[in-house]
Design a protein around this motif. Structure first.
Motif, PDB file in Angstrom:
ATOM      1  N   LYS A  95       0.821  -1.215   0.000  1.00 21.06           N
ATOM      2  CA  LYS A  95       0.000   0.000   0.000  1.00 21.06           C
ATOM      3  C   LYS A  95       0.855   1.265   0.000  1.00 21.06           C
ATOM      4  CE  LYS A  95      -4.461  -1.000   1.984  1.00 21.06           C
ATOM      5  NZ  LYS A  95      -5.264  -0.873   3.211  1.00 21.06           N
ATOM      6  N   TYR A  97       4.128   1.530  -1.431  1.00 18.55           N
ATOM      7  CA  TYR A  97       5.319   1.432  -2.275  1.00 18.55           C
ATOM      8  C   TYR A  97       5.643   2.719  -3.003  1.00 18.55           C
ATOM      9  CZ  TYR A  97       2.108   1.174  -6.179  1.00 18.55           C
ATOM     10  OH  TYR A  97       1.143   1.474  -7.090  1.00 18.55           O
ATOM     11  N   MET A  98       4.683   3.628  -3.078  1.00 18.14           N
ATOM     12  CA  MET A  98       4.945   4.863  -3.806  1.00 18.14           C
ATOM     13  C   MET A  98       5.469   5.970  -2.911  1.00 18.14           C
ATOM     14  SD  MET A  98       1.667   4.871  -6.272  1.00 18.14           S
ATOM     15  CE  MET A  98       1.799   6.568  -6.820  1.00 18.14           C
ATOM     16  N   ALA A 150       9.976   4.685  -1.390  1.00 16.65           N
ATOM     17  CA  ALA A 150      10.311   5.087  -2.751  1.00 16.65           C
ATOM     18  C   ALA A 150      10.633   6.569  -2.742  1.00 16.65           C
ATOM     19  CB  ALA A 150       9.140   4.811  -3.685  1.00 16.65           C
ATOM     20  N   GLY A 160      10.146   7.904  -7.309  1.00 15.11           N
ATOM     21  CA  GLY A 160       9.765   6.754  -8.122  1.00 15.11           C
ATOM     22  C   GLY A 160      10.738   5.592  -8.084  1.00 15.11           C
TER      23      GLY A 160
END
Lengths: 369, 503, 308
Positions: free
Chosen positions: B360, B362-363, B368, B371
């Motif tokens: 949920k 990962y961004m 990260a 990106g």
């Protein structure tokens, strides 16, 4: 220590270990091809020898392999990224035509731009055309539930006829040509030739760079994470907040743009015109490339080069031994069929065994027998 | 003893799967016209044993006797030929076919060109005989779950089975349907047929069976006549310890506690157009566990999914802390959602433990940056979670599918609850887990309550709802049947409400 | 004038639809049992060559059709082995079979120089020539080779088998819930083999009809020209029902026939756009119809009998 491991680039040996069934499948495919060659009345060792000579005799013959690998690398990546996200992109052929059309329109206009800019403009327009073309099956798949395989294949045929029309009845068509083709491209759009006397242009190296970029993209970016998540479990991806429909369209468009780039490079790098039906089988060969690679971009690199050896060598084989040049596409198809045939069932049972002892492997098989 | 006395005897059945011994020299005996209960926790080996009986698995050792004669069962058709009928826990019906087509499916006596009229007649006769009524021409997917089970039973009876195996038959039934089933079972046994009744619900086993064989960890713990057994004794045999889930002690929820989840007049239709939630109203406050009781399939899944934004209600409003829910909520500090089906929605099985812990986030930083995934951060986060939530795994880098069910659930819980969301939804979080893991989940939910989160706890197991909830609501065919205080709620009253009685 | 064109068009619709319909029947069975045989494009191509070659060299249409039948069964068996027993991906398997067929037919055709210039004898009309004199209908219906008649009767037989026989019931059950079928005592693997082999046979026969009912020539490569894929689309649009699929095939056949007619009367639209017509219509039909049809539940998924 754990971090270090994830940063290691896999070596060829590593690939052979993990992709054992691919290697086995390819060997079986080559053997089966040899049997067919034997049936057609030629000693298979002679034929394969001619094939290898055709690919590796000298640098000039190897440039042939590289040139042929260019569309396979790009198309292969285009298909592979689809495989990773659970989409079958069988439309590379159509995308290549669109890329060729884009390049033809720009480069027959003689804009008088400096070569670098002109080439980039060709790339851009070719990719744009193909991208728009790819958005159609992407949209239909994501929002209307139309099977992407059937849809892209239908669109391939439409692209063929569109190209035929452009090279016969439009202002950029060559008048009174013996074979339908466009006007010659502007010199400034020609891709630079790397070895004089051969047709080795920079296309293959663009393909190799793209492979590496996509390897990085899939593994180390959130975009790649999202893509893989969608491929493995679309429901969980949706629940984690991924807009799976939008992602599908994006993946299809990226695949299309890669196909378009491949088409553009073929036209401005090799042929310097747009010809009717200039893409032969590359679309489906790209599927073969991506599949043997298991969707892995580094694997695409290896398998695209391998198939190019078969194709480039196949031409020599045809000349020297009289085996039809269609034999190389037959061997490619056989290799893929053996790769999937050897691979899939075993892979599944292995993971099932690991997953849960209860999942029960052997017993049911006995029953089935 | 003479084997002829038994309609069915399975002797010394052993079945090994890689890594486990699913059945270890199991012997069961079922007399003519009697009901044999097969009792055991999930994973005790009941289903494996029955799959062997039905020819889906082959045993490594052991024999099967029917009416005293040894038989070899290699496939389901062998089993059918030997007079064994089975109603699987997950129905083996083809949804898109009609009832009668399902009944005659695979019958070797049918002519190549189907003539369904006599088959229908025979089926209707059976319907009347056992008072299990279904419409032969209805497509199966249109039938309620209870009737689908009648189809399964009738299918076995149609094949004139001598031994009928019912695998967890009441899990999907309403109490009145359960009564129908009991009546049918007594009619079946009255004709001299035998029934094997598999369950882990003690009360039913006490009511229905004549003898009980208890399995644990793939072994037979004992066989006793039901009239000599007590629930307590069976429970002890089953788990090796007392199972009563005690109500957790707690402080009262403060009266001024802030409402977190507010649902007003929510209506949801499922994909088949069934009205799954009807004018549903619910408020969950901070620091409170609201338990949702009810028989499976009465709107629980839709309730959880519309709150988390996975499905859109056709009307009504859902607000979390004043913010309306409009799309999928992936903000982990807002909503923690433990979904009903771990494998399908909760986890990406081919991803590693570390990757599953961030699906949920990962961004977002720190996982990260611009990106690019930060594997170092992802790894240390994973190690931290593995320690904190006691996930048993060889490494953070193994695929989550290699973990046991309980540990997979811990991964989901770690991901969902570690960011300390203001609202937790736990939808059947203990399903398929062993008792130790169940207690672990209960502990976590109580901790969440203490932390001040609003917790919506959905479970089909009434006992655990009563043990954990501050308030209990009951779902019956998409309606909220009423609100009960967790401290004073009475099991019998809730049972009535689960049948649709308003109290 | 227009009536001549109209008659010609209607006649061509029936003629062009026939191979599509024949091919679709096998594909309906295969997909109903859960297997998408994408190889029908290539198998059809093989059938087209096989039909012409055997008919020419053996000078017997019966032998040609028998040869198609055997070849189709063998190719179907290959697809079945891969997709059913080895559980390979059905898309990949189909595409590679097509690639094999394209290459293979090219090689074989190049070795049979005689068929390049000599026609194989084509199918004769079923009804006596005198009946073609009947105005309007005569030309359209009674000039049709017997294969067209067979093609339009087959779907009804296929429908009867699918809905009214034990085997048909088994096929329908397997596509939707193979586990249930297995526990009911049906051999899922066996039935899947049967349907996929049938799809190979029908595709191969369709290929034979494609050449023997019209020109009697084989042309390498472009002979089948995506008709196999169009059939696959028709099966989806037709909701996996033989008779509805037949109607869709007629629609696609009409588009195909129309583009040829329109080319000859010199329409303002460029030829190439007319040639796109069947493919465009296929996509449009898919888009409109796809949500309405009930997909066999295990459509395209491999059946792992060992799964619990």
């Amino acid at each position: 220590m754990g971090e270090k491991k994830t940063l290691n680039l896999p070596l060829i040996g590593n690939i052979i270990l993990t992709k054992g069934h691919s290697v086995l499948g390819i060997i079986l495919g080559i053997i089966a091809g040899g049997i067919l060659i034997l049936i057609s009345g030629v000693n298979p060792f002679d034929a394969y020898g001619a094939m290898l000579r055709g690919a590796f005799r000298n640098w000039a013959s190897f440039t042939n392999v590289l040139v042929r690998s260019s569309p396979l690398l790009l198309g292969g990546i285009g298909v592979a990224i689809g495989i990773k996200s659970g989409l079958w992109n069988t439309g590379i052929e159509g995308f290549m035509y669109l890329g060729g059309i884009g390049a033809a329109i720009v480069s027959t206009m003689n804009l008088g731009l400096p070569p670098v800019l002109y080439v980039l403009l060709c790339f851009l327009v070719g990719m744009l055309f193909a991208g728009v073309w790819g958005a159609i099956p992407g949209y239909l798949k994501a929002y209307r539930g139309v099977n992407e395989v059937t849809c892209t294949i239908m669109m391939n045929y439409i692209a063929v006829y569109l190209t035929n029309w452009i090279v016969t009845s439009t202002p950029i068509a060559q008048p009174e040509a013996f074979y339908p083709m466009s006007l010659p491209f502007a010199q400034a759009t020609y891709l630079p030739i790397l070895t004089q006397g051969t047709s080795l242009h920079i296309g293959p190296f663009i393909g190799i760079v793209v492979c590496l970029v996509f390897y990085f993209l899939l593994k180390y970016t959130s975009f790649g994470f999202r893509t893989r998540m969608l491929g493995y479990n679309p429901i969980a991806a949706r629940y984690a907040g991924v807009n799976s429909k939008r992602q599908m369209v994006i993946i299809m468009v990226i695949g299309a743009m890669l196909g378009g780039l491949a088409g553009t490079i073929e036209c401005i790098g090799l042929r310097h015109r747009l010809y009717m039906e200039y893409v032969t089988n590359v679309g489906y060969e790209s599927v073969a490339v991506a599949l043997v690679a298991g969707g892995n971009p580094i694997g695409v690199l290896v398998s695209a080069l391998f198939f190019s050896i078969l194709k480039a060598g196949g031409a020599t084989m045809a000349i020297e031994t009289g085996v039809s040049s269609s034999m190389s596409s037959i061997i490619i198809a056989l290799c893929v069929l053996f790769v999937v045939g050897v691979g899939v069932a075993d892979e599944k049972s292995a993971s099932a065994r690991k997953r849960k002892a209860k999942a029960a492997a052997a017993a049911k098989k006995e029953v089935a027998e | 003893m003479d084997n002829k006395a038994y309609a069915l005897k399975m002797q010394g059945i052993t079945k090994r799967f890689p890594g486990t011994l699913a059945n270890d020299h199991i012997t069961i005996e079922c007399e003519h016209g009697k009901v044999l209960g097969l009792l055991g926790e999930n994973g005790a080996g009941k289903t494996t044993l029955m799959n062997i009986l039905y020819g889906l698995f082959r045993p490594d050792e052991g024999q099967i006797f029917i009416d005293g004669e040894e038989v070899e069962i290699q496939s389901p058709s062998d089993a059918i030929n030997h007079g064994i009928g089975m109603v699987h826990q997950h129905f083996k019906l083809v949804d898109t076919l009609t009832v009668i087509e399902n009944v005659v499916l695979g019958l070797p006596t049918m002519k190549q060109v189907l003539d369904l009229a006599p088959a229908k007649e025979k089926l209707l006769k059976l319907c009347h005989e056992y008072e299990l009524f279904v419409d032969p021409d209805a497509e199966v997917w249109r039938l309620p779950v209870g009737q689908q089970q009648w189809v399964e039973i009738l299918k076995a009876l149609y094949r004139d089975c001598k031994v009928l195996v019912l695998d967890e038959p009441t899990a999907v039934l309403t109490p009145s349907e359960s009564n129908n089933l009991c009546r049918a079972i007594s009619k079946i046994t009255a004709q001299g047929k035998s029934v094997i009744f598999i369950s882990h619900k003690l009360r039913e086993v006490m009511e229905i069976t004549d003898n009980v064989t208890v399995l644990r960890d793939g072994k037979v713990i004992g066989t006793i006549a039901t009239k000599d057994a007590t629930q307590l004794k069976l429970a002890e045999m089953m788990v090796g310890r007392a199972v009563e889930i005690e109500r957790r002690p707690r402080a009262k929820v403060p009266a001024d506690s802030e409402p977190v989840l507010v649902m007003k007049d929510v209506n949801v239709y499922d994909e088949r157009g069934v009205h799954a939630l009807k004018n549903f109203n619910l408020t969950v406050h901070a620091g409170e566990i609201v338990g949702v009781a009810g028989i499976d399939g009465n709107g629980q899944r839709e309730l959880a999914e519309c709150i988390s934004g996975l499905i859109k209600p056709q009307s009504g409003t859902i607000e979390i802390k004043g913010k309306p829910v409009t799309g999928v909520i992936s903000d982990p500090s807002f909503l923690g959602f433990i979904p009903e089906d771990r494998h399908k929605t909760g986890l990406v099985l081919d991803f590693t433990v570390a990757e599953n812990l961030i699906i949920k986030e990962y961004m977002k930083a720190p996982f990260a940056k611009k990106g690019i995934l930060q594997y170092k951060e992802i790894g240390s986060h994973a190690n931290e979670m593995i320690d904190k939530f006691h996930v048993k795994t060889s490494s953070k880098d193994v695929a989550v599918k290699t973990l046991s069910g309980g540990n997979q659930q811990k991964v989901v819980i770690a991901r969902e609850l570690n960011p300390e969301p203001i609202l937790d939804i736990a939808s059947q979080p203990t399903r398929g887990l062993d008792l130790g893991a169940v207690m672990g989940v209960h502990d976590v939910l109580m901790q969440e309550r203490e932390r001040g989160a609003a917790v919506l706890f959905i479970s089909a197991e009434l006992q655990e709802v009563m043990a954990l909830s501050d308030r209990i609501i009951v779902l019956y065919s998409g309606e909220n049947m009423g609100d009960l205080d967790g401290d004073t709620a009475d099991q019998a009253v809730i049972g009535q409400m689960m049948l649709g009685k308003r109290i | 004038m227009t009536s001549v064109i109209l008659i010609d068009w209607l006649e061509a619709i029936l003629r062009w639809s026939a191979p599509l319909i024949i091919c679709s029947i096998g594909e309906v069975y295969a997909e109903r049992s859960g297997i998408i045989n994408m190889g029908i494009e290539g198998i059809m191509l093989c059938g087209a060559l096989c039909g012409v070659a055997v008919c020419y060299y053996a000078n017997s249409q019966v032998a040609a059709l028998l040869a198609c039948l055997v070849l189709g069964a063998v190719l179907g068996l290959v697809v079945a082995f891969l997709t059913v027993s080895r559980r390979t991906n059905q898309v990949v398997t189909g595409l590679m079979v097509n690639m094999l067929a394209t290459g293979g037919t090219e090689i074989v055709f190049s070795m049979m120089a005689a068929t390049r210039h000599n026609r194989a004898t084509t199918f004769s009309p079923l009804f006596p020539e005198a009946m073609q004199q009947i105005p309007f209908i005569g030309k359209i219906v009674f000039a049709q080779p017997w294969s067209t008649w067979v093609a339009f009767i087959l779907p009804f037989i296929a429908g009867f088998i699918l809905y009214k026989t034990r085997w048909g019931l088994n096929v329908r059950a397997i596509g939707d819930n193979p586990q249930a079928a297995e526990t009911a005592g049906i051999s899922v693997i066996k039935v899947k083999y049967q349907t996929v082999i049938l799809s190979g046979i029908f595709a191969c026969l369709a290929g034979g009809v494609l050449t023997l009912a019209s020109s009697g020539y084989f042309a390498a490569g472009g002979m089948v020209n995506g008709r196999g894929f169009i059939v696959m689309a028709a099966v989806v649009v037709g909701g996996w029902d033989p008779i509805k699929t037949m109607l869709v095939c007629v629609l696609f056949g009409a588009a195909d026939a129309a583009q040829l007619r329109l080319q000859t009367i010199g329409s303002a639209i460029p030829n190439q756009f007319l040639q796109m017509l069947p493919y465009v219509i296929t996509i449009i039909a898919l888009t409109i119809m796809v949500k309405r049809s009930r997909v066999p539940k295990t459509w395209g998924a491999a059946y792992d009998g060992r799964k619990d």
